[in-house]
Each structure stands twice: as structure tokens, then as C-alpha cells.
Design an enzyme around this catalytic site. Structure first.
Site, PDB file in Angstrom:
ATOM      1  N   ARG A  73       0.835  -1.208   0.000  1.00  0.00           N
ATOM      2  CA  ARG A  73       0.000   0.000   0.000  1.00  0.00           C
ATOM      3  C   ARG A  73       0.869   1.257   0.000  1.00  0.00           C
ATOM      4  O   ARG A  73       0.600   2.214  -0.731  1.00  0.00           O
ATOM      5  CB  ARG A  73      -0.920   0.015   1.225  1.00  0.00           C
ATOM      6  CG  ARG A  73      -2.034  -0.991   1.187  1.00  0.00           C
ATOM      7  CD  ARG A  73      -3.008  -0.777   2.320  1.00  0.00           C
ATOM      8  NE  ARG A  73      -3.733   0.494   2.174  1.00  0.00           N
ATOM      9  CZ  ARG A  73      -4.556   0.989   3.102  1.00  0.00           C
ATOM     10  NH1 ARG A  73      -4.734   0.340   4.234  1.00  0.00           N
ATOM     11  NH2 ARG A  73      -5.175   2.134   2.894  1.00  0.00           N
ATOM     12  N   ASN A 105      -8.395   9.221   4.718  1.00  0.00           N
ATOM     13  CA  ASN A 105      -7.338   8.593   3.938  1.00  0.00           C
ATOM     14  C   ASN A 105      -6.036   8.505   4.727  1.00  0.00           C
ATOM     15  O   ASN A 105      -5.766   9.336   5.589  1.00  0.00           O
ATOM     16  CB  ASN A 105      -7.113   9.375   2.641  1.00  0.00           C
ATOM     17  CG  ASN A 105      -8.376   9.483   1.813  1.00  0.00           C
ATOM     18  OD1 ASN A 105      -9.251   8.613   1.872  1.00  0.00           O
ATOM     19  ND2 ASN A 105      -8.501  10.556   1.042  1.00  0.00           N
ATOM     20  N   HIS A 122      -7.964   8.009  10.404  1.00  0.00           N
ATOM     21  CA  HIS A 122      -7.641   6.581  10.375  1.00  0.00           C
ATOM     22  C   HIS A 122      -6.142   6.303  10.423  1.00  0.00           C
ATOM     23  O   HIS A 122      -5.705   5.198  10.115  1.00  0.00           O
ATOM     24  CB  HIS A 122      -8.252   5.947   9.122  1.00  0.00           C
ATOM     25  CG  HIS A 122      -9.749   5.964   9.135  1.00  0.00           C
ATOM     26  ND1 HIS A 122     -10.514   5.841   7.987  1.00  0.00           N
ATOM     27  CD2 HIS A 122     -10.635   6.107  10.156  1.00  0.00           C
ATOM     28  CE1 HIS A 122     -11.803   5.900   8.309  1.00  0.00           C
ATOM     29  NE2 HIS A 122     -11.893   6.066   9.613  1.00  0.00           N
ATOM     30  N   CYS A 130       4.484   1.036  18.483  1.00  0.00           N
ATOM     31  CA  CYS A 130       4.654  -0.180  19.276  1.00  0.00           C
ATOM     32  C   CYS A 130       3.320  -0.585  19.886  1.00  0.00           C
ATOM     33  O   CYS A 130       2.567   0.254  20.387  1.00  0.00           O
ATOM     34  CB  CYS A 130       5.689   0.047  20.368  1.00  0.00           C
ATOM     35  SG  CYS A 130       5.940  -1.400  21.435  1.00  0.00           S
ATOM     36  N   CYS A 133       4.193  -0.037  24.167  1.00  0.00           N
ATOM     37  CA  CYS A 133       4.550   1.238  24.798  1.00  0.00           C
ATOM     38  C   CYS A 133       4.156   2.455  23.964  1.00  0.00           C
ATOM     39  O   CYS A 133       4.354   3.588  24.379  1.00  0.00           O
ATOM     40  CB  CYS A 133       6.041   1.287  25.104  1.00  0.00           C
ATOM     41  SG  CYS A 133       7.091   1.424  23.618  1.00  0.00           S
ATOM     42  N   GLY A 195     -15.581  13.318  -1.932  1.00  0.00           N
ATOM     43  CA  GLY A 195     -15.126  11.973  -2.271  1.00  0.00           C
ATOM     44  C   GLY A 195     -15.338  10.932  -1.204  1.00  0.00           C
ATOM     45  O   GLY A 195     -14.555   9.990  -1.097  1.00  0.00           O
ATOM     46  N   SER A 197     -18.393   8.324   0.683  1.00  0.00           N
ATOM     47  CA  SER A 197     -19.734   7.763   0.502  1.00  0.00           C
ATOM     48  C   SER A 197     -20.673   8.142   1.630  1.00  0.00           C
ATOM     49  O   SER A 197     -21.893   8.044   1.498  1.00  0.00           O
ATOM     50  CB  SER A 197     -19.645   6.239   0.408  1.00  0.00           C
ATOM     51  OG  SER A 197     -19.161   5.701   1.634  1.00  0.00           O
ATOM     52  N   ASN A 220     -19.177  14.937  -5.192  1.00  0.00           N
ATOM     53  CA  ASN A 220     -18.983  13.514  -5.471  1.00  0.00           C
ATOM     54  C   ASN A 220     -19.687  13.188  -6.784  1.00  0.00           C
ATOM     55  O   ASN A 220     -20.848  13.552  -6.959  1.00  0.00           O
ATOM     56  CB  ASN A 220     -19.565  12.658  -4.338  1.00  0.00           C
ATOM     57  CG  ASN A 220     -19.029  11.242  -4.337  1.00  0.00           C
ATOM     58  OD1 ASN A 220     -18.954  10.599  -5.374  1.00  0.00           O
ATOM     59  ND2 ASN A 220     -18.664  10.750  -3.161  1.00  0.00           N
ATOM     60  N   GLU A 222     -20.761  10.406  -7.706  1.00  0.00           N
ATOM     61  CA  GLU A 222     -21.731   9.341  -7.469  1.00  0.00           C
ATOM     62  C   GLU A 222     -22.788   9.779  -6.463  1.00  0.00           C
ATOM     63  O   GLU A 222     -22.533  10.596  -5.587  1.00  0.00           O
ATOM     64  CB  GLU A 222     -21.015   8.086  -6.942  1.00  0.00           C
ATOM     65  CG  GLU A 222     -19.869   7.597  -7.789  1.00  0.00           C
ATOM     66  CD  GLU A 222     -20.312   7.111  -9.158  1.00  0.00           C
ATOM     67  OE1 GLU A 222     -21.480   6.688  -9.285  1.00  0.00           O
ATOM     68  OE2 GLU A 222     -19.491   7.161 -10.093  1.00  0.00           O
TER      69      GLU A 222
END
Length: 246
Positions: A73, A105, A122, A130, A133, A195, A197, A220, A222
Site C-alpha cells: 500500500r 485517507n 484513520h 509499538c 509502549c 469523495g 460515501s 462527489n 456518485e
């Protein structure tokens, strides 16, 4: 390319008059850079369950597999450039007194375009952390060692293990980042939803429940579930709309 000029209308005036602007972005803006969705990178989603690649349980079972997928990724992210929409948002920030960009993103394209006040709900693929810790390390330090066959590089001196600094399935969003995003939405006079949903919570609630004083505009190509809940929907690519706001 659609002619979106008639739809912009008073939007430039609203933007110029706004004391506080908040933007929420999702994978659609990165798709305009040519970045495939995470379900397409490397093809691992086709042969492995989600839980094997993006959950604490999957990481505990096979950390090498999880690191391999996230390295794929990261390579995909680095192979593309920010879109005109990314650059337009960076310029909007420079022109605004109070501007917050909230993104779902993890690809860092907003930062590469020049945005600075960015809240990454996210996580990101710049750092590893880690499991015990919460120490941080640049992600490439781990991936480079793994590429040389050093599986021990995943282990940290404290007894924990290095993992990507990503919010996995079943994990809560970072509380301080989410609180800052909610606060920005409450302050906003104008909110752009670009962008996404609108199905992923709690991010979608920024536009539908938290932006109580804002004029909310969805960009958007859509149809989305947000269409009936926002003040205006512009059915076009962000790269065809956002530069026009400048």
C-alpha cells in the site's frame, strides 16, 4: 470534464465570507490521483480475509503478512501524485483564517500537496507504533529491515511489536483527533464533503450531525447517502470543482 461553473454560483461568495471552513475527504479524492482502493492493492484482499490483514487479531497471527500488505500500500501511495483537488484544498487553507481538513485517507497526499492543518482520522502510513509502549518510528525503518529478511525487526525492545500506525477494524479512532474534528465541524460556517460515501461512522456524522451551523456541500460524482442530508450536492469530480473555487 463537466462544466461546473453554473453550479458554483454563490459558493465562492459563501467561501469568501466564511469565518471557519472544514473539509472532510474520503477515498474518492485519492482515486482521482490514480490510487486504487485498499481492497485492490497487491491483490491480497482476494486471497485473504479482511481480518487477516487489518485487525489486531490478524496481526498477532501473521505479522509478516500484514506488514507485506501495508508495504505494498505504501509503495502504491508513493507512486502517485496529489490531484488538482488536493492542491486546491491546500490553497484554500492558505486563504482561510480558520481551515481544518479532516481525512479518512492514510496516503499523505494532502500533506504532499501542501495542506498543514490535517486531521487523519484513520492514521497514516508514515509511522509505525509499538503495540505495548506506543513508541513511534518511521515506517520505512521497519519495512526496509523486513525486505532484507530481518523478521526480528518487528520486535521492539520493550517486548511489544511494531505495527503500522493505522486504525484497524474493531479499533476506536484516536480520541484527540476525533474531538478536534468534531470541534472544527461545530465551528464551521461552510463544510465541504469530498469523495466520501458517507457510510463510514463516525466520520460521516461530521457532516450530518456535528456541523450544526455550516452550509454543507457534497462534491462527489456518485449518488451517496449524504445527498438528502446536505445543503447542496455537486455531482462531479473534485478535481473539476475545487480548483474553480479559487
Amino acid at each position: 470534464m463537466r462544466d461546473t461553473e453554473p453550479e458554483l454560483g454563490d459558493l465562492r461568495e459563501r467561501l469568501a465570507a466564511a469565518r471557519s471552513v472544514t473539509v472532510l475527504t474520503g477515498s474518492g479524492i485519492s482515486a482521482e490521483s490514480g490510487l486504487p482502493t485498499f481492497r485492490g492493492v497487491g491483490g491480497l484482499w482476494r486471497t485473504h480475509r479482511v481480518e487477516e490483514l487489518a485487525s489486531p487479531q490478524g496481526f498477532a497471527r501473521d505479522p509478516r503478512l500484514v506488514w507485506t500488505w501495508y508495504d505494498e500500500r505504501r509503495s502504491a501511495h508513493r507512486s502517485v501524485e496529489p490531484s488538482p483537488a488536493h492542491f486546491a484544498l491546500a490553497e484554500l487553507e492558505r486563504r482561510s483564517a480558520d481551515f481544518t481538513l479532516v481525512t479518512q485517507n492514510v496516503d499523505s497526499l494532502h500533506l504532499r500537496a501542501g495542506s498543514r492543518n490535517v486531521l487523519e482520522l484513520h492514521g497514516n502510513l508514515r509511522e509505525a507504533k509499538c503495540t505495548r509502549c506506543d513508541a513511534r518510528e518511521p515506517l520505512e525503518f521497519v519495512t526496509l529491515s523486513l525486505s532484507k529478511g530481518d523478521i526480528d525487526a518487528i520486535e521492539h525492545d520493550c517486548g511489544g511489536m511494531w505495527r503500522p500506525d493505522i486504525v484497524w477494524f474493531g479499533e476506536a479512532l484516536p480520541a484527540d483527533t476525533l474531538a478536534a474534528a468534531f470541534d472544527a465541524a461545530r465551528r464551521a460556517d461552510l463544510m465541504l464533503v469530498v469523495g466520501t460515501s458517507g457510510t463510514v461512522q463516525p466520520a460521516a456524522s461530521l457532516a450530518t450531525k456535528r456541523a450544526t451551523s455550516a452550509y454543507v456541500v457534497e462534491v462527489n460524482p456518485e449518488e451517496t447517502v449524504l445527498g438528502a442530508q446536505v445543503d447542496r450536492s455537486i455531482r462531479a469530480r473534485a478535481s473539476d470543482v475545487l480548483p474553480g473555487l479559487l
